[in-house]
Design an enzyme around this catalytic site. Sequence first.
Site, short mmCIF file in Angstrom:
data_model
loop_
_atom_site.label_atom_id
_atom_site.label_comp_id
_atom_site.label_asym_id
_atom_site.label_seq_id
_atom_site.Cartn_x
_atom_site.Cartn_y
_atom_site.Cartn_z
N TYR A 1 -11.97 -3.87 -4.17
CA TYR A 1 -12.63 -3.89 -2.86
C TYR A 1 -14.14 -3.97 -3.00
O TYR A 1 -14.86 -3.39 -2.19
CB TYR A 1 -12.23 -2.65 -2.07
CG TYR A 1 -10.80 -2.66 -1.55
CD1 TYR A 1 -10.37 -3.65 -0.65
CD2 TYR A 1 -9.89 -1.68 -1.92
CE1 TYR A 1 -9.06 -3.65 -0.16
CE2 TYR A 1 -8.59 -1.68 -1.43
CZ TYR A 1 -8.18 -2.66 -0.54
OH TYR A 1 -6.89 -2.66 -0.04
N ASN B 1 -2.12 0.00 7.17
CA ASN B 1 -1.64 -1.33 7.57
C ASN B 1 -0.77 -2.01 6.50
O ASN B 1 -0.63 -3.23 6.49
CB ASN B 1 -2.81 -2.22 8.02
CG ASN B 1 -3.81 -2.48 6.92
OD1 ASN B 1 -3.63 -2.01 5.80
ND2 ASN B 1 -4.85 -3.22 7.23
N HIS C 1 -1.83 -5.50 1.40
CA HIS C 1 -3.06 -6.24 1.08
C HIS C 1 -2.67 -7.64 0.64
O HIS C 1 -1.70 -7.81 -0.10
CB HIS C 1 -3.81 -5.55 -0.06
CG HIS C 1 -4.91 -6.40 -0.65
ND1 HIS C 1 -6.19 -6.40 -0.17
CD2 HIS C 1 -4.90 -7.31 -1.67
CE1 HIS C 1 -6.93 -7.27 -0.86
NE2 HIS C 1 -6.17 -7.84 -1.79
N LYS D 1 0.83 -1.20 0.00
CA LYS D 1 0.00 0.00 0.00
C LYS D 1 0.88 1.26 0.00
O LYS D 1 2.09 1.19 0.23
CB LYS D 1 -0.93 -0.05 1.22
CG LYS D 1 -1.92 -1.21 1.18
CD LYS D 1 -2.89 -1.15 2.37
CE LYS D 1 -3.89 -2.28 2.32
NZ LYS D 1 -4.93 -2.15 3.39
N GLU E 1 -8.63 -11.35 -8.03
CA GLU E 1 -7.82 -10.13 -7.85
C GLU E 1 -6.61 -10.11 -8.77
O GLU E 1 -6.24 -9.04 -9.27
CB GLU E 1 -7.40 -10.02 -6.38
CG GLU E 1 -8.59 -9.80 -5.44
CD GLU E 1 -8.20 -9.80 -3.97
OE1 GLU E 1 -7.01 -9.92 -3.64
OE2 GLU E 1 -9.12 -9.67 -3.14
#
Length: 151
Positions: A50, A113, A116, A10, A127
């Site tokens: 998402y 965080n 992913h 991320k 994905e």
Amino acid sequence: MVERTLVLLKPDTVQRGLAGRVIARLEDRGLKIVGIKMVHMDLALANRLYAEHVNKPFFAGLSEFMMSRPIIAIAVEGKDATALVRATMGATDPQKAAPGTVRGDFGTDIGRNLIHGSDSPEAAQRELGILFGAGETFDYDRESDRWINES
Ligand code: IDP
Ligand code: MG
């Protein structure tokens, strides 16, 4: 089973200069990189990736953050790769993530965080199809994987 799964580093990982250290943790667990590229996510991509979260209260903040700066998308391959990546990542909330995991060691907030990872082999297939096109992932052998393939 040997499978492929999607990892995204991320924006916070790239911004903090942690990409190499996070990738090293994946490689240290035996995962093989079979595709890697930098991506600047747009809303269409965020909505697809998402899809399960679009109606959640945190989606606006999540998508805004994911679109704010470039990310690094990685296709990794290995035995039970999805579960292995999830274990390496740690719990979604870094406050609850175990020490020794990426989120437990580097994370500060659930909205920052770092990483992913697909949450099931089925999600991984979906994905990977969103992030990687034909010719962007590679089939190759590593000498060190021979024993895994034979087991
Ligand atoms: P995961 O990344 O561990 O699979 P998901 O539940 O799929 O967790 O959520 C996707 C991402 O959305 C999380 O990694 C996190 O960045 C963000 N997120 C999830 N739940 C919350 C929340 O309650 N508040 C803020 N952000 C959240
Ligand atoms: Mg998830």
